[in-house]
Design a protein around this motif. Structure first.
Motif, PDB file in Angstrom:
ATOM      1  N   LYS A 134       1.062   3.603  -2.063  1.00  0.00           N
ATOM      2  CA  LYS A 134       0.371   4.833  -2.487  1.00  0.00           C
ATOM      3  C   LYS A 134      -0.199   5.592  -1.289  1.00  0.00           C
ATOM      4  O   LYS A 134      -0.165   6.827  -1.253  1.00  0.00           O
ATOM      5  N   ILE A 135      -0.691   4.854  -0.288  1.00  0.00           N
ATOM      6  CA  ILE A 135      -1.215   5.497   0.929  1.00  0.00           C
ATOM      7  C   ILE A 135      -0.105   6.315   1.582  1.00  0.00           C
ATOM      8  O   ILE A 135      -0.305   7.442   2.023  1.00  0.00           O
ATOM      9  N   GLU A 171       9.136   4.487  -9.241  1.00  0.00           N
ATOM     10  CA  GLU A 171       9.574   5.837  -9.650  1.00  0.00           C
ATOM     11  C   GLU A 171      11.064   5.798  -9.991  1.00  0.00           C
ATOM     12  O   GLU A 171      11.763   4.833  -9.655  1.00  0.00           O
ATOM     13  N   ARG A 181       8.096   5.354  -2.743  1.00  0.00           N
ATOM     14  CA  ARG A 181       8.220   5.795  -4.138  1.00  0.00           C
ATOM     15  C   ARG A 181       9.076   4.815  -4.941  1.00  0.00           C
ATOM     16  O   ARG A 181       8.788   4.521  -6.100  1.00  0.00           O
ATOM     17  N   LYS A 207       8.857   7.499   2.900  1.00  0.00           N
ATOM     18  CA  LYS A 207       8.149   7.857   1.665  1.00  0.00           C
ATOM     19  C   LYS A 207       9.033   7.592   0.438  1.00  0.00           C
ATOM     20  O   LYS A 207       8.545   7.150  -0.608  1.00  0.00           O
ATOM     21  N   LYS A 223       0.834  -1.206   0.000  1.00  0.00           N
ATOM     22  CA  LYS A 223       0.000   0.000   0.000  1.00  0.00           C
ATOM     23  C   LYS A 223       0.873   1.261   0.000  1.00  0.00           C
ATOM     24  O   LYS A 223       0.647   2.196   0.759  1.00  0.00           O
ATOM     25  N   ILE A 247       2.709   7.457   0.132  1.00  0.00           N
ATOM     26  CA  ILE A 247       3.106   8.571  -0.744  1.00  0.00           C
ATOM     27  C   ILE A 247       2.124   9.735  -0.612  1.00  0.00           C
ATOM     28  O   ILE A 247       2.527  10.905  -0.523  1.00  0.00           O
ATOM     29  N   ASP A 248       0.823   9.422  -0.570  1.00  0.00           N
ATOM     30  CA  ASP A 248      -0.204  10.470  -0.517  1.00  0.00           C
ATOM     31  C   ASP A 248      -0.312  11.151   0.851  1.00  0.00           C
ATOM     32  O   ASP A 248      -0.714  12.311   0.945  1.00  0.00           O
ATOM     33  N   SER A 249       0.034  10.417   1.919  1.00  0.00           N
ATOM     34  CA  SER A 249      -0.203  10.968   3.267  1.00  0.00           C
ATOM     35  C   SER A 249       0.996  11.710   3.859  1.00  0.00           C
ATOM     36  O   SER A 249       0.854  12.458   4.820  1.00  0.00           O
ATOM     37  N   THR A 303       3.918  14.494   3.682  1.00  0.00           N
ATOM     38  CA  THR A 303       4.204  15.760   2.985  1.00  0.00           C
ATOM     39  C   THR A 303       5.614  16.249   3.306  1.00  0.00           C
ATOM     40  O   THR A 303       6.321  15.649   4.124  1.00  0.00           O
TER      41      THR A 303
END
Length: 316
Positions: free
Chosen positions: A80-81, A107, A102, A98, A78, A83-85, A87
């Motif tokens: 993507k969770i 990536e 990625r 993170k 998971k 990466i999205d959460s 910052t």
């Protein structure tokens, strides 16, 4: 045939993982999160993060819990969770995880290596165990074992020391891996990370030490809970000891717990080949996952070699 079991030895035990989370101190709650993560019970680790957060009294504890939560999500596929959460305002160790997330979704590896190396060279990152561990993990997956080892040399955590054991096994230096594992035992013989590092070193050393490694996996599984990671560890021991039926049984237990585990599928393919069974369905299942797999790369290499040999034979 049943497992060859070591007579049970009582270790000094930390808080039982069966404690109700509401009664846990931060030490007990954090131990549960960390321990579940290391044995490969990633969903359980995430579940226990909430209880531990309620008990955490300072920022460092909160960051450590966020790191384990993010790493567990990456391990569960998971990324993507994560990466999205996370910052740019998130704490440095969490941002390091993170980067691993990625990396796992494919990536640009060169960019990610550059970013994680910049973190390790920063004054704060240079002294942060998570930053160094994420760098070592990414570098080792890129095949850069030398620089990965440099990250581990800081010795900022037992987990970095365990990573060093893993890397020494990768470059076929079992005697150094054993030495490192023994140093870790002197620090904390109870730690699951230390126990796993000892198992890896024993497997790499071969011979009678493979049996010792199998006892470690059995003890961890019986003491806490059985996970695909522990079933796979024990199955590899059985395969190395020539007990392919026992290995297959462990792997079928593992696949029952997680049908999409690439490591389990790769080990089932190997096991099937040794038992004279077809391994194609396991290989096809790995390919269907569509995720990078070291085992799949090797299998595809063998397939390419076979195709070339067949073409050469046809043209002879």
């Amino acid at each position: 045939s049943g497992r060859t079991r070591k007579p049970w030895t009582h270790r000094r035990t930390r808080a039982s993982l069966a404690h109700s989370s509401s009664n846990m101190s931060i030490n007990e709650a954090f131990f549960a999160v960390e321990n579940y993560f290391h044995i490969g019970a990633y969903e359980k680790a995430i579940e226990h993060v909430a209880a531990a957060r309620a008990s955490a009294s300072n920022g460092a504890e909160q960051v450590a819990l966020a790191v384990f939560e993010a790493r567990s999500n990456v391990a569960l596929g998971k990324a993507k969770i994560v990466i999205d959460s996370i910052t740019e305002d998130s704490p440095l160790p969490v941002r390091a995880v993170k980067l691993l997330a990625r990396y796992t979704v494919g990536e640009n590896a060169e960019d990610i290596v550059q970013e994680i190396m910049a973190m390790t060279e920063d004054m704060t990152g240079g002294q942060d165990a998570t930053v160094q561990l994420m760098a070592a993990t990414i570098l080792s997956r890129e095949g850069n074992v030398v620089d990965a080892m440099k990250c581990c040399h800081t010795g900022l955590s037992l987990e970095l020391n365990a990573m060093m054991v893993n890397l020494l096994c990768m470059i076929d230096r079992p005697e150094l891996a054993e030495k490192q594992a023994k140093m870790m035992q002197a620090v904390d013989d109870d730690s699951t990370v230390v126990q796993l590092a000892c198992a890896w070193a024993n497997v790499a050393s071969g011979g009678k030490k493979i049996q010792d490694a199998s006892y470690i996996y059995q003890e961890l599984g019986d003491k806490y809970m059985w996970t695909p990671k522990l079933h796979n560890g024990l199955a590899v021991c059985f395969m190395l000891m020539g007990a392919y039926d026992d290995a297959e049984r462990e792997l079928l237990e593992a696949i029952g717990k997680d049908a999409k585990n690439a490591e389990t599928l790769a080990n089932l393919a190997t096991c099937a080949a040794h038992l004279g069974k077809s391994s194609s369905r396991f290989i096809n299942a790995i390919k269907a996952l569509g995720v990078p797999s070291e085992a799949l790369a090797k299998i595809e290499g063998f397939e390419g070699d076979f195709a070339r040999a067949a073409a050469a034979a046809a043209n002879a």
